[in-house]
Design a protein around this motif. Structure first.
Motif, PDB file in Angstrom:
ATOM      1  N   GLU A  85      -6.798   2.791  -0.447  1.00  0.00           N
ATOM      2  CA  GLU A  85      -5.969   1.616  -0.708  1.00  0.00           C
ATOM      3  C   GLU A  85      -6.691   0.627  -1.619  1.00  0.00           C
ATOM      4  OE1 GLU A  85      -4.021   2.525   3.605  1.00  0.00           O
ATOM      5  OE2 GLU A  85      -5.250   0.715   3.387  1.00  0.00           O
ATOM      6  N   TYR A 108      -4.344   7.628   3.978  1.00  0.00           N
ATOM      7  CA  TYR A 108      -4.113   6.258   4.422  1.00  0.00           C
ATOM      8  C   TYR A 108      -5.427   5.669   4.936  1.00  0.00           C
ATOM      9  CZ  TYR A 108       0.902   7.310   4.194  1.00  0.00           C
ATOM     10  OH  TYR A 108       2.165   7.649   3.763  1.00  0.00           O
ATOM     11  N   TYR A 149       0.836  -1.195   0.000  1.00  0.00           N
ATOM     12  CA  TYR A 149       0.000   0.000   0.000  1.00  0.00           C
ATOM     13  C   TYR A 149       0.875   1.251   0.000  1.00  0.00           C
ATOM     14  CZ  TYR A 149      -3.272  -3.340   2.208  1.00  0.00           C
ATOM     15  OH  TYR A 149      -4.043  -4.426   2.531  1.00  0.00           O
ATOM     16  N   ARG A 150       0.288   2.375  -0.332  1.00  0.00           N
ATOM     17  CA  ARG A 150       0.992   3.653  -0.213  1.00  0.00           C
ATOM     18  C   ARG A 150       1.482   3.820   1.226  1.00  0.00           C
ATOM     19  NH1 ARG A 150      -2.352   8.268  -2.121  1.00  0.00           N
ATOM     20  NH2 ARG A 150      -2.797   6.860  -3.858  1.00  0.00           N
ATOM     21  N   GLY A 151       2.729   4.273   1.363  1.00  0.00           N
ATOM     22  CA  GLY A 151       3.291   4.465   2.691  1.00  0.00           C
ATOM     23  C   GLY A 151       3.860   3.214   3.319  1.00  0.00           C
ATOM     24  N   ARG A 152       3.891   2.108   2.576  1.00  0.00           N
ATOM     25  CA  ARG A 152       4.433   0.861   3.099  1.00  0.00           C
ATOM     26  C   ARG A 152       5.403   0.229   2.106  1.00  0.00           C
ATOM     27  NH1 ARG A 152      -1.007   2.490   3.895  1.00  0.00           N
ATOM     28  NH2 ARG A 152      -2.042   1.205   5.454  1.00  0.00           N
ATOM     29  N   TRP A 211       5.722   7.222   0.331  1.00  0.00           N
ATOM     30  CA  TRP A 211       4.901   7.733   1.420  1.00  0.00           C
ATOM     31  C   TRP A 211       4.043   8.878   0.900  1.00  0.00           C
ATOM     32  CZ3 TRP A 211       8.438   8.127   6.406  1.00  0.00           C
ATOM     33  CH2 TRP A 211       8.938   6.851   6.689  1.00  0.00           C
ATOM     34  N   ASP A 212       2.820   8.961   1.406  1.00  0.00           N
ATOM     35  CA  ASP A 212       1.899  10.014   1.009  1.00  0.00           C
ATOM     36  C   ASP A 212       2.111  11.234   1.905  1.00  0.00           C
ATOM     37  OD1 ASP A 212      -0.493  11.586   0.449  1.00  0.00           O
ATOM     38  OD2 ASP A 212      -1.353   9.751  -0.380  1.00  0.00           O
ATOM     39  N   TYR A 237       7.238   1.510   7.006  1.00  0.00           N
ATOM     40  CA  TYR A 237       5.944   2.165   6.868  1.00  0.00           C
ATOM     41  C   TYR A 237       6.054   3.590   7.394  1.00  0.00           C
ATOM     42  CZ  TYR A 237       5.113   1.483  11.916  1.00  0.00           C
ATOM     43  OH  TYR A 237       5.203   1.517  13.280  1.00  0.00           O
ATOM     44  N   LEU A 250       0.898   6.861   9.811  1.00  0.00           N
ATOM     45  CA  LEU A 250      -0.243   5.960   9.892  1.00  0.00           C
ATOM     46  C   LEU A 250      -0.889   6.016  11.275  1.00  0.00           C
ATOM     47  CD1 LEU A 250       1.118   2.781   8.063  1.00  0.00           C
ATOM     48  CD2 LEU A 250      -0.920   4.061   7.420  1.00  0.00           C
ATOM     49  N   TRP A 253      -1.461  12.278   5.309  1.00  0.00           N
ATOM     50  CA  TRP A 253      -1.744  11.042   6.034  1.00  0.00           C
ATOM     51  C   TRP A 253      -3.216  10.663   5.980  1.00  0.00           C
ATOM     52  CZ3 TRP A 253      -5.282  11.078   9.966  1.00  0.00           C
ATOM     53  CH2 TRP A 253      -5.585  12.316  10.551  1.00  0.00           C
TER      54      TRP A 253
END
Length: 300
Positions: free
Chosen positions: A92, A87, A72-75, A80-81, A206, A210, A84
């Motif tokens: 996702e 998330y 996923y985005r940020g992982r 990273w987005d 990550y 999050l 936040w």
């Protein structure tokens, strides 16, 4: 089937609708006789968690299948987005559907661990044509508040180890009470899936932002029930796995899931907590047999 460079998977980088660069692994199958599988990880985890399962499914002697494991985005290896608030399971899901369209994957077997299972439920409600079968790994329509409090307690707060030896020790110390069935030699594999490597050292895999999703949530109250979302899975053959020591999915919820879903199979993974690692032979065989039994090509 190994890729041309000898690896068991290929790295795929693609661009989300908002321009974020995302990553997935593709474990190609020889013959592609089974429906493709899309693996969706837990909240802070990434596609590396599914390596053992993905290898087994893609190289299965009787029913090999393409397997895709999403970051996923940020992982993982995805960007990273900056915001936040993006998330969320819905965004996702959108990223996952975009990837499936890019890869030409339809009516897939969705294998969702924890948050990944929640995304599978939303997919069933909003894009049912994308799904052929579902595996829920230690997640259901009721999330126990005790488990949420545990997750919130270390989300974004766990220190980054200075060495891989420290990372292995940390991961084992945090998890071995709920995972007594994990062999000692596997903790290094698990640590190297949880952390990524930068300059030879472990690094957080990550975005710590999050954790902001939990701010303002009263974790002392029972988690919101999602029976409506779960009911969207009833048209699809579904396998629900539960870790024997899980603090997220209770035995009572698992039993009720079987009452609501007319075609639900369940399995409890002994000696593991939230969420089962999908590395032991029994778990892998359970998933493989379930998927093979529910492939559209069965009997042909």
């Amino acid at each position: 089937m190994p890729t041309p460079d000898g690896e068991l998977w290929q790295d795929i980088f693609f661009v989300a609708n908002d321009g974020l660069r995302l990553h997935a692994r593709h474990y190609p199958a020889m013959g592609r006789r089974g429906r493709p599988a899309i693996c969706l990880p837990g909240l802070t985890r990434n596609g590396r968690d599914f390596h053992d399962l993905a290898v087994a499914l893609s190289t299965d002697t009787h029913t090999p299948r393409d397997v895709y494991a999403i970051d996923y985005r940020g992982r993982g290896l995805s960007d990273w987005d900056k915001d936040w608030e993006n998330y969320t399971p819905l965004i996702e899901l959108e990223d996952t559907l975009d990837f499936m369209a890019l890869a030409g994957v339809h009516q897939a077997a969705i294998i969702g661990t924890s948050r990944g299972g929640l995304i599978a439920m939303v997919m069933a409600a909003l894009r049912p044509a994308a799904i052929g079968a579902v595996v829920l790994n230690d997640i259901g329509p009721v999330i126990e508040s005790r488990g949420l409090m545990r997750i919130a307690g270390h989300l974004g707060k766990t220190p980054t180890p200075e060495s891989w030896e420290d990372a292995i020790a940390l991961v084992r110390e945090m998890n071995e009470r709920d995972f007594p069935a994990i062999p000692a030699e596997q903790w290094e594999e698990i640590a190297r899936a949880i952390f990524k490597e930068e300059n030879g050292k472990p690094a957080r895999a990550y975005d710590p932002d999050l954790g902001k999703a939990f701010e303002g949530v009263d974790l002392s109250q029972p988690g919101a029930e999602q029976w409506g979302a779960f009911s969207a899975l009833t048209p699809f053959p579904t396998l629900a796995l539960r870790g024997e020591n899980s603090d997220i999915l209770s035995p009572e919820t698992l039993a009720k899931m079987g009452e609501v879903h007319p075609n639900l199979e369940t399995e409890t993974i002994e000696g593991e907590g939230h969420a089962p690692m999908l590395k032991d032979q029994r778990s892998i065989e359970t998933v493989a047999q379930f998927l093979a039994a529910n492939d559209p090509t069965r009997g042909r």
